[in-house]
Design a protein around this motif. Structure first.
Motif, PDB file in Angstrom:
ATOM      1  N   TYR A 101       0.795  -1.221   0.000  1.00 46.08           N
ATOM      2  CA  TYR A 101       0.000   0.000   0.000  1.00 46.08           C
ATOM      3  C   TYR A 101       0.833   1.281   0.000  1.00 46.08           C
ATOM      4  O   TYR A 101       0.348   2.323  -0.424  1.00 46.08           O
ATOM      5  CB  TYR A 101      -0.948   0.010   1.200  1.00 46.08           C
ATOM      6  CG  TYR A 101      -2.032  -1.033   1.098  1.00 46.08           C
ATOM      7  CD1 TYR A 101      -3.206  -0.781   0.411  1.00 46.08           C
ATOM      8  CD2 TYR A 101      -1.865  -2.285   1.690  1.00 46.08           C
ATOM      9  CE1 TYR A 101      -4.195  -1.748   0.302  1.00 46.08           C
ATOM     10  CE2 TYR A 101      -2.845  -3.255   1.592  1.00 46.08           C
ATOM     11  CZ  TYR A 101      -4.010  -2.980   0.891  1.00 46.08           C
ATOM     12  OH  TYR A 101      -4.981  -3.936   0.787  1.00 46.08           O
ATOM     13  N   CYS A 102       2.037   1.214   0.504  1.00 48.91           N
ATOM     14  CA  CYS A 102       2.824   2.442   0.639  1.00 48.91           C
ATOM     15  C   CYS A 102       3.669   2.740  -0.582  1.00 48.91           C
ATOM     16  O   CYS A 102       4.409   3.728  -0.602  1.00 48.91           O
ATOM     17  CB  CYS A 102       3.709   2.372   1.882  1.00 48.91           C
ATOM     18  SG  CYS A 102       2.781   2.161   3.413  1.00 48.91           S
ATOM     19  N   THR A 103       3.587   1.888  -1.582  1.00 45.36           N
ATOM     20  CA  THR A 103       4.342   2.125  -2.814  1.00 45.36           C
ATOM     21  C   THR A 103       3.441   2.502  -3.978  1.00 45.36           C
ATOM     22  O   THR A 103       3.909   2.619  -5.110  1.00 45.36           O
ATOM     23  CB  THR A 103       5.150   0.864  -3.182  1.00 45.36           C
ATOM     24  OG1 THR A 103       4.247  -0.241  -3.347  1.00 45.36           O
ATOM     25  CG2 THR A 103       6.174   0.539  -2.099  1.00 45.36           C
ATOM     26  N   MET A 104       2.150   2.697  -3.721  1.00 44.11           N
ATOM     27  CA  MET A 104       1.217   3.068  -4.786  1.00 44.11           C
ATOM     28  C   MET A 104       1.500   4.475  -5.302  1.00 44.11           C
ATOM     29  O   MET A 104       1.831   5.378  -4.529  1.00 44.11           O
ATOM     30  CB  MET A 104      -0.233   3.019  -4.268  1.00 44.11           C
ATOM     31  CG  MET A 104      -0.793   1.641  -4.040  1.00 44.11           C
ATOM     32  SD  MET A 104      -2.546   1.754  -3.546  1.00 44.11           S
ATOM     33  CE  MET A 104      -2.968   0.031  -3.372  1.00 44.11           C
ATOM     34  N   THR A 105       1.336   4.642  -6.604  1.00 45.15           N
ATOM     35  CA  THR A 105       1.356   5.983  -7.167  1.00 45.15           C
ATOM     36  C   THR A 105       0.031   6.668  -6.860  1.00 45.15           C
ATOM     37  O   THR A 105      -0.935   6.029  -6.408  1.00 45.15           O
ATOM     38  CB  THR A 105       1.563   5.936  -8.680  1.00 45.15           C
ATOM     39  OG1 THR A 105       0.413   5.304  -9.277  1.00 45.15           O
ATOM     40  CG2 THR A 105       2.827   5.159  -9.034  1.00 45.15           C
ATOM     41  N   ALA A 106      -0.044   7.970  -7.112  1.00 43.87           N
ATOM     42  CA  ALA A 106      -1.284   8.702  -6.882  1.00 43.87           C
ATOM     43  C   ALA A 106      -2.425   8.118  -7.710  1.00 43.87           C
ATOM     44  O   ALA A 106      -3.556   7.979  -7.225  1.00 43.87           O
ATOM     45  CB  ALA A 106      -1.086  10.179  -7.203  1.00 43.87           C
ATOM     46  N   GLN A 107      -2.140   7.750  -8.950  1.00 45.22           N
ATOM     47  CA  GLN A 107      -3.178   7.176  -9.804  1.00 45.22           C
ATOM     48  C   GLN A 107      -3.605   5.800  -9.298  1.00 45.22           C
ATOM     49  O   GLN A 107      -4.804   5.467  -9.301  1.00 45.22           O
ATOM     50  CB  GLN A 107      -2.685   7.072 -11.244  1.00 45.22           C
ATOM     51  CG  GLN A 107      -3.756   6.595 -12.231  1.00 45.22           C
ATOM     52  CD  GLN A 107      -4.944   7.518 -12.279  1.00 45.22           C
ATOM     53  OE1 GLN A 107      -4.795   8.723 -12.498  1.00 45.22           O
ATOM     54  NE2 GLN A 107      -6.149   6.989 -12.061  1.00 45.22           N
ATOM     55  N   GLU A 108      -2.635   5.005  -8.866  1.00 47.82           N
ATOM     56  CA  GLU A 108      -2.974   3.687  -8.324  1.00 47.82           C
ATOM     57  C   GLU A 108      -3.822   3.809  -7.066  1.00 47.82           C
ATOM     58  O   GLU A 108      -4.762   3.020  -6.862  1.00 47.82           O
ATOM     59  CB  GLU A 108      -1.697   2.910  -8.025  1.00 47.82           C
ATOM     60  CG  GLU A 108      -0.968   2.430  -9.274  1.00 47.82           C
ATOM     61  CD  GLU A 108       0.399   1.855  -8.969  1.00 47.82           C
ATOM     62  OE1 GLU A 108       0.892   1.051  -9.779  1.00 47.82           O
ATOM     63  OE2 GLU A 108       0.985   2.219  -7.923  1.00 47.82           O
ATOM     64  N   SER A 109      -3.523   4.790  -6.229  1.00 45.88           N
ATOM     65  CA  SER A 109      -4.329   5.004  -5.028  1.00 45.88           C
ATOM     66  C   SER A 109      -5.743   5.405  -5.398  1.00 45.88           C
ATOM     67  O   SER A 109      -6.724   4.894  -4.829  1.00 45.88           O
ATOM     68  CB  SER A 109      -3.695   6.092  -4.157  1.00 45.88           C
ATOM     69  OG  SER A 109      -2.464   5.673  -3.634  1.00 45.88           O
ATOM     70  N   GLU A 110      -5.883   6.302  -6.355  1.00 43.38           N
ATOM     71  CA  GLU A 110      -7.218   6.734  -6.775  1.00 43.38           C
ATOM     72  C   GLU A 110      -8.010   5.565  -7.345  1.00 43.38           C
ATOM     73  O   GLU A 110      -9.194   5.392  -7.040  1.00 43.38           O
ATOM     74  CB  GLU A 110      -7.098   7.856  -7.806  1.00 43.38           C
ATOM     75  CG  GLU A 110      -8.450   8.421  -8.234  1.00 43.38           C
ATOM     76  CD  GLU A 110      -8.304   9.588  -9.196  1.00 43.38           C
ATOM     77  OE1 GLU A 110      -9.323   9.946  -9.821  1.00 43.38           O
ATOM     78  OE2 GLU A 110      -7.185  10.129  -9.325  1.00 43.38           O
ATOM     79  N   CYS A 443       0.655   6.563   5.694  1.00 42.58           N
ATOM     80  CA  CYS A 443       0.377   5.565   4.668  1.00 42.58           C
ATOM     81  C   CYS A 443      -0.786   4.656   5.052  1.00 42.58           C
ATOM     82  O   CYS A 443      -1.707   4.448   4.272  1.00 42.58           O
ATOM     83  CB  CYS A 443       1.623   4.721   4.410  1.00 42.58           C
ATOM     84  SG  CYS A 443       1.310   3.279   3.371  1.00 42.58           S
TER      85      CYS A 443
END
Length: 660
Positions: A101-110, A443
């Protein structure tokens, strides 16, 4: 590792603690430590020279734990995972959470947030369709296997069954930690866990529902000092909640509740506290979205808003700790300091029936969904005896200069407790440890000083938002006593059936102490955790004309002969465990029970400067054993022998007690 002992500098809370932190501290060199005598704790070696260097990686847990028995019986037990909480979380370590979870990009998080919301909406639609089929077409009341995910339908909460309003019994809906007599009166044989204060009844309901429905509550105002409801936040993967981790619930405080027509709200100043007609109705809209945008009560720093409606969630999004699973929601109800009867006893339910709770679809159908939560409730309400440990004086790092720590969330409190130990043992790692704590908190839970609201609120799930909490560990040596001196805020007198609520500097004040309990006889289960050894609330404390107090804690055999009310002293049995955590509750209900200048509020002790892990941490605010931002209301600790205390004579003034 089940029996491993840790010393944790703030390991005492209202609720269940988390699993051990596994934050990476980076490379760590081999160095020659100083002798154990230099640390003041048997078995603990302090490394004054350690600096990060290329070589070996050690887990944060390894750095702070040291060898297996370094604290012996004087440490705190390992945190118990999800054994004691009423939900089941997947088996995912914090290292795995960070990697995923802490390596997601902004787009991946969205994209992740959108997927979780779509998943919850799909569950909501399927649940609503089944409810309507049951309501109109005689579908089975028992929700069929497979409709609910395993994170909701499992050994802790299963057999979710639909009920008509006339079939609902509040006795089946609620479970609770009761307000009760002090544990010393039964020899510490029956202790509740999770720092449940003795003067408070904590009631809870487990529920699920479709989005767009309402949770409806009908009840009577209790005969008590305080009440509030708190509901799980609106469903929002951006601010996950799992048990006592994540952002705070949505509150509605007693004075904001409008009573039914012709009825009285006894918590409002001047109203009849003993009125017979004291009925109310509440409604909680169940939705998804940002909790602050949906709730005006969260847009006010005092958590006040008019009206009998708030917006909560029908499910909870667990985020990284629950690996994205959806779990049930909770409704909390707290009764602080129920009025005493003619025999001086408290009724845990404060003289009123349990409220009745129903669900209503947006199309008007009213019902309830009752789970079989037998296992979850049994574990939550399990009691255990106190455990006797041999006396032990405070370690060097917990010396006469140490004051209090303000609590800024449960996960953070535990992580910082471990961090304080690790930086004591390895001072040059302090910046790295603090950075790891803050980054992980942001995170996992989207919480932090610079997080968007509600992530920058200084409370976490299961905290009571009208309380400020201070905490400190205490180690009690052989033939020694603790004395605590300070000034109490004024509080309204309510427990003897007083006719009206009066204004004061605080609504409620108490100090409680907890310790670890015995091993759990359930094979493979977590140890008993944070057993409540005792509490003193405001009206039980002897004060002088300035409202100043002296509180003495000791074992019964070490009680000084002048530790009694006639000498101006309040005494309480410390209990059999020599290593305990103390927690102070100072309740503010603005503006009638509020003290702007000295209360330990966020204005006076902000997260950015009052929290140990922050770069701008200001220890002088409350972290020293001298008055800081709380002025004369700062509790000062004294450590002395019974003979030294008895030499003070009778009566005793707080200023007479010698400095530690």
């Amino acid at each position: 590792m089940k029996n491993k002992k840790y010393l944790v500098l703030a390991a005492f809370t209202l609720v269940i603690m988390l699993g051990a932190c596994e934050l990476k501290t980076g490379p760590y060199p081999e160095t020659e430590p100083t002798s154990s005598e230099a640390t003041g704790v048997p078995g603990v070696q302090r490394d004054e020279t350690a600096v990060p260097a290329a070589g070996e990686d050690l887990e944060y847990e390894e750095i702070i734990a040291g060898d297996e028995g370094m604290y012996g019986e004087h440490g705190f037990t390992e945190q118990p995972g999800d054994y004691w909480i009423p939900i089941i979380l997947p088996d995912i370590s914090e290292a795995e959470q960070k990697e995923k979870y802490c390596t997601m990009t902004a787009q991946e998080s969205e994209d992740y947030f959108i997927e979780r919301i779509e998943e919850a909406v799909e569950l909501s639609d399927e649940l609503e369709a089944y409810i309507l089929d049951w309501y109109y077409n005689d579908a089975e009341a028992l929700i069929p296997e497979g409709l609910l995910p395993q994170s909701i339908d499992n050994e802790k909460t299963h057999s979710w069954t639909l009920l008509r309003p006339e079939e609902v019994d509040p006795q089946d809906q609620w479970f609770y930690f009761p307000a009760r007599q002090e544990p010393a009166l039964d020899g510490f044989s029956t202790l509740y866990q999770l720092n449940a204060a003795t003067h408070v009844t904590y009631l809870r309901i487990i529920f699920i529902a479709p989005f767009g429905s309402q949770l409806l509550v009908e009840g009577d105002f209790p005969h008590a000092r305080f009440m509030d409801y708190q509901i799980t936040e609106p469903f929002t993967p951006q601010f996950p909640v799992a048990a006592n981790t994540g952002v705070m619930e949505i509150p509605i405080v007693d004075v904001d509740i409008e009573p039914d027509a012709g009825h009285v709200n006894p918590f409002r100043l001047g109203e009849d506290r003993n009125a017979q007609d004291r009925h109310y109705h509440l409604a909680f809209d169940l939705a998804y979205g940002n909790p602050v945008e949906l709730n005006p009560v969260l847009q006010d720093k005092h958590f006040r808003a008019p009206g009998n409606t708030r917006v909560g969630g029908p499910f909870s999004s667990t985020g990284s700790r629950g690996d994205g699973s959806i779990v049930p929601s909770f409704l909390w109800l707290r009764y602080y300091a129920p009025d005493k009867d003619a025999d001086g006893q408290m009724d845990p339910l404060a003289g009123v029936p349990l409220p009745k709770v129903l669900l209503q679809l947006k199309s008007g159908e009213t019902f309830w969904i009752q789970p079989d939560a037998t296992l979850a409730i049994e574990r939550q309400l399990t009691t255990a005896p106190g455990v006797e440990t041999s006396p032990h004086d405070p370690p060097e790092f917990l010396d006469s200069s140490t004051g209090w720590y303000k609590m800024f969330g449960h996960w953070l409190m535990f992580a910082e407790g471990r961090g304080i130990i690790s930086t004591y043992l390895h001072p040059n790692l302090e910046d790295m440890v603090k950075k790891n704590i803050n980054n992980t908190y942001r995170c996992f839970f989207n919480q932090g000083v610079d997080a968007p609201p509600p992530g920058n609120f200084t409370l976490s799930a299961t905290d009571m938002p009208y309380n400020n909490y201070l905490s400190r560990p205490h180690w009690l040596g052989e033939n020694m006593v603790y004395a605590m001196t300070g000034r109490l805020p004024t509080t309204p007198k309510t427990r003897d059936g007083e006719p009206t609520m009066e204004s004061a500097q605080a609504r409620y004040w108490s100090i409680c102490h907890t310790g670890d309990g015995p091993e759990n006889p359930d094979p493979g289960a977590a140890a008993y955790h944070k057993l409540g050894y005792g509490c003193l609330m405001d009206d039980e404390i002897t004060v002088d004309e300035e409202n100043d107090y002296i509180i003495v804690y000791s074992r019964p055999e070490d009680r000084p002969s002048n530790a009694r009310p006639e000498c101006g002293v309040t005494w309480q049995d410390f209990g059999p465990d020599s290593t305990q955590g103390f927690i102070l509750r100072w309740m503010n209900v603005y503006p009638d029970h509020y003290m702007e200048e000295y209360a330990p509020t966020d204005d006076n002790i902000p997260w950015a400067t009052g929290d140990w892990a922050q770069e701008a941490y200001d220890k002088s605010l409350v972290g020293e054993n001298t008055p800081g931002s709380m002025g004369p209301y700062h509790p000062i600790l004294h450590y002395l022998t019974p003979v030294e205390f008895e030499a003070l004579g009778c009566p005793i003034a707080p200023d007479d007690v010698p400095e530690w």
